[in-house]
Structure formats: C-alpha cells, structure tokens
Write a protein that holds these residues in place. Structure first.
Motif, PDB file in Angstrom:
ATOM      1  N   LYS A   1       0.847  -1.188   0.000  1.00  0.00           N
ATOM      2  CA  LYS A   1       0.000   0.000   0.000  1.00  0.00           C
ATOM      3  C   LYS A   1       0.886   1.242   0.000  1.00  0.00           C
ATOM      4  N   PHE A   2       0.376   2.304  -0.619  1.00  0.00           N
ATOM      5  CA  PHE A   2       1.126   3.552  -0.703  1.00  0.00           C
ATOM      6  C   PHE A   2       0.625   4.528   0.353  1.00  0.00           C
ATOM      7  N   TYR A   3       1.569   5.196   1.010  1.00  0.00           N
ATOM      8  CA  TYR A   3       1.249   6.239   1.987  1.00  0.00           C
ATOM      9  C   TYR A   3       2.019   7.495   1.612  1.00  0.00           C
ATOM     10  N   LYS A   4       1.297   8.613   1.550  1.00  0.00           N
ATOM     11  CA  LYS A   4       1.957   9.885   1.243  1.00  0.00           C
ATOM     12  C   LYS A   4       3.016  10.189   2.294  1.00  0.00           C
ATOM     13  N   LYS A   5       2.678   9.897   3.556  1.00  0.00           N
ATOM     14  CA  LYS A   5       3.629  10.110   4.646  1.00  0.00           C
ATOM     15  C   LYS A   5       3.205   9.262   5.843  1.00  0.00           C
ATOM     16  N   VAL A   6       4.151   8.549   6.426  1.00  0.00           N
ATOM     17  CA  VAL A   6       3.896   7.876   7.694  1.00  0.00           C
ATOM     18  C   VAL A   6       3.994   8.967   8.760  1.00  0.00           C
ATOM     19  N   PRO A   7       2.904   9.229   9.479  1.00  0.00           N
ATOM     20  CA  PRO A   7       2.925  10.333  10.448  1.00  0.00           C
ATOM     21  C   PRO A   7       3.703   9.965  11.709  1.00  0.00           C
ATOM     22  N   THR A   8       3.989  10.957  12.511  1.00  0.00           N
ATOM     23  CA  THR A   8       4.641  10.696  13.794  1.00  0.00           C
ATOM     24  C   THR A   8       3.761   9.744  14.602  1.00  0.00           C
ATOM     25  N   SER A   9       4.374   8.801  15.285  1.00  0.00           N
ATOM     26  CA  SER A   9       3.732   7.720  16.043  1.00  0.00           C
ATOM     27  C   SER A   9       2.981   6.743  15.145  1.00  0.00           C
ATOM     28  N   GLY A  10       3.146   6.858  13.841  1.00  0.00           N
ATOM     29  CA  GLY A  10       2.477   5.951  12.912  1.00  0.00           C
ATOM     30  C   GLY A  10       3.174   4.604  12.832  1.00  0.00           C
ATOM     31  N   VAL A  11       2.371   3.557  12.609  1.00  0.00           N
ATOM     32  CA  VAL A  11       2.868   2.187  12.518  1.00  0.00           C
ATOM     33  C   VAL A  11       2.414   1.578  11.198  1.00  0.00           C
ATOM     34  N   VAL A  12       3.324   0.876  10.531  1.00  0.00           N
ATOM     35  CA  VAL A  12       2.981   0.086   9.352  1.00  0.00           C
ATOM     36  C   VAL A  12       3.598  -1.295   9.552  1.00  0.00           C
ATOM     37  N   ILE A  13       2.766  -2.338   9.373  1.00  0.00           N
ATOM     38  CA  ILE A  13       3.234  -3.715   9.519  1.00  0.00           C
ATOM     39  C   ILE A  13       3.252  -4.362   8.138  1.00  0.00           C
ATOM     40  N   ILE A  14       4.402  -4.925   7.782  1.00  0.00           N
ATOM     41  CA  ILE A  14       4.570  -5.583   6.486  1.00  0.00           C
ATOM     42  C   ILE A  14       4.997  -7.028   6.722  1.00  0.00           C
ATOM     43  N   ASN A  15       4.321  -7.963   6.046  1.00  0.00           N
ATOM     44  CA  ASN A  15       4.673  -9.380   6.098  1.00  0.00           C
ATOM     45  C   ASN A  15       5.390  -9.761   4.809  1.00  0.00           C
ATOM     46  N   PHE A  16       6.473 -10.515   4.962  1.00  0.00           N
ATOM     47  CA  PHE A  16       7.267 -10.965   3.821  1.00  0.00           C
ATOM     48  C   PHE A  16       7.222 -12.482   3.731  1.00  0.00           C
ATOM     49  N   GLU A  17       7.169 -13.010   2.528  1.00  0.00           N
ATOM     50  CA  GLU A  17       7.187 -14.461   2.306  1.00  0.00           C
ATOM     51  C   GLU A  17       8.573 -15.050   2.574  1.00  0.00           C
ATOM     52  N   GLU A  18       9.601 -14.249   2.388  1.00  0.00           N
ATOM     53  CA  GLU A  18      10.972 -14.737   2.536  1.00  0.00           C
ATOM     54  C   GLU A  18      11.256 -15.166   3.977  1.00  0.00           C
ATOM     55  N   ASP A  19      12.165 -16.117   4.127  1.00  0.00           N
ATOM     56  CA  ASP A  19      12.611 -16.575   5.440  1.00  0.00           C
ATOM     57  C   ASP A  19      13.966 -15.987   5.816  1.00  0.00           C
ATOM     58  N   ASP A  20      14.502 -15.140   4.962  1.00  0.00           N
ATOM     59  CA  ASP A  20      15.823 -14.557   5.158  1.00  0.00           C
ATOM     60  C   ASP A  20      15.697 -13.038   5.043  1.00  0.00           C
ATOM     61  N   TRP A  21      16.037 -12.328   6.121  1.00  0.00           N
ATOM     62  CA  TRP A  21      15.930 -10.868   6.109  1.00  0.00           C
ATOM     63  C   TRP A  21      16.722 -10.245   4.957  1.00  0.00           C
ATOM     64  N   SER A  22      17.863 -10.820   4.645  1.00  0.00           N
ATOM     65  CA  SER A  22      18.715 -10.218   3.615  1.00  0.00           C
ATOM     66  C   SER A  22      18.103 -10.302   2.223  1.00  0.00           C
ATOM     67  N   SER A  23      17.087 -11.138   2.045  1.00  0.00           N
ATOM     68  CA  SER A  23      16.504 -11.294   0.714  1.00  0.00           C
ATOM     69  C   SER A  23      15.056 -10.799   0.623  1.00  0.00           C
ATOM     70  N   ILE A  24      14.603 -10.004   1.608  1.00  0.00           N
ATOM     71  CA  ILE A  24      13.223  -9.511   1.528  1.00  0.00           C
ATOM     72  C   ILE A  24      13.054  -8.639   0.287  1.00  0.00           C
ATOM     73  N   THR A  25      11.884  -8.786  -0.336  1.00  0.00           N
ATOM     74  CA  THR A  25      11.562  -7.967  -1.502  1.00  0.00           C
ATOM     75  C   THR A  25      10.247  -7.260  -1.217  1.00  0.00           C
ATOM     76  N   ARG A  26       9.267  -7.467  -2.031  1.00  0.00           N
ATOM     77  CA  ARG A  26       7.966  -6.817  -1.836  1.00  0.00           C
ATOM     78  C   ARG A  26       7.115  -7.677  -0.908  1.00  0.00           C
ATOM     79  N   GLY A  27       6.569  -7.056   0.131  1.00  0.00           N
ATOM     80  CA  GLY A  27       5.725  -7.765   1.075  1.00  0.00           C
ATOM     81  C   GLY A  27       4.280  -7.313   0.982  1.00  0.00           C
TER      82      GLY A  27
END
Length: 162
Positions: free
Chosen positions: A123-149
C-alpha cells in the motif's frame, strides 16, 4: 515468513534548544505514542526484536511503546545506523537482522520510513505520520533477501481519534 513493524518516532518538541539528534518528544507526541501502542498490542507476536534509532525522540518513543506492550526496556537495541533519513541506509540495516528473529520492530525517521514502506509494502502512503505504525509481512525466510511484502495494517494516530 518475516514480519516488519515500522514505527515513526512521536512528534518532537521544537520548543527546546537542542540539536536534531537530541530533540525530545512533545506532550502531544507522548499521548499519541501511548494511544497507538495500546492498539498495536493486539497485533504483536509473542517473540520479536526491537531496534531503535539512538536519537532522543526515537528512544523516548520506543520506551513508551515497549512499556505499553509489556516488552522489557532492556530488550531495546539502540542503533546509531537507524538515525537516517535515507532509504538505502535503512534498507541495508534491516536486511542485516538475524534470521533467528521472525519479527523486527524498528523505530526510526522520515523520509526513510515512508520511502521504505512504499517500496516494500503493498500500500502507498503519502507520509507515515509521527507515532504511525505500518506492519509488512514478507514471504521470505531470510531478512537479507526480503523484496515486496504485503502490508498487513497501518495504525495512525488520526485514525484512532475519530
């Protein structure tokens, strides 16, 4: 699967004489951080690692969130590398996370945070505001290879004040 919980520091106080790094959060910022962290509590997994920029406004925000979410304050890892406004630096740091952890909570700064969630989330956000939270889930099992979640949820203070 990896879960990334991105949190922008609370609103800072501009009435103090401090450089950018040492600027504290405002009273409004503390109220918003408490409000959002109480809602975030419902989305937390049992085990996670918490990283925060070492800038004062980020450390104060991390402490408020962790206190509200019953995370021991001694578990917060303060990282100078997260005091960045650049996507590339933030991305590089997140991709260094140990694969022993499936959930990473990061407290940081804009523009890096907004640019990151727009590049890696669904999802697109113009700006994450102060105290704002965004949670993203990734299919990858390796942090170094995360792409689009997949963006699971966003929690912004204004949404909780309606």
């Amino acid at each position: 699967m990896k879960k990334l919980i991105i949190i922008r520091h609370a609103k800072s106080c501009w009435d103090t004489i401090a450089n950018d790094f040492s600027r504290p959060i405002s009273c409004k910022g503390a109220l918003d951080a408490n409000l959002v962290s109480a809602k975030l509590y419902d989305y937390l997994p049992k085990k996670s690692i918490v990283w925060s920029s070492s800038a004062k406004r980020a450390t104060e925000t991390a402490k408020i969130f962790c206190h509200t979410m019953d995370i021991n304050l001694d578990c917060i890892l303060y990282k100078d590398e997260l005091y960045t406004f650049e996507l590339q630096k933030l991305e590089k740091e997140i991709k260094k996370c140990s694969n022993d952890y499936d959930t990473l909570i990061v407290f940081g700064h804009n523009e890096a945070l907004t640019t990151f969630v727009n590049k890696f989330g669904s999802k697109f956000y113009k700006k994450v505001p102060t105290s704002g939270v965004v949670i993203i889930n990734f299919e990858e099992d390796d942090w170094s290879s995360i792409t689009r979640g997949i963006t699971e949820i966003k929690i912004f203070p204004k949404d909780l004040k309606r």
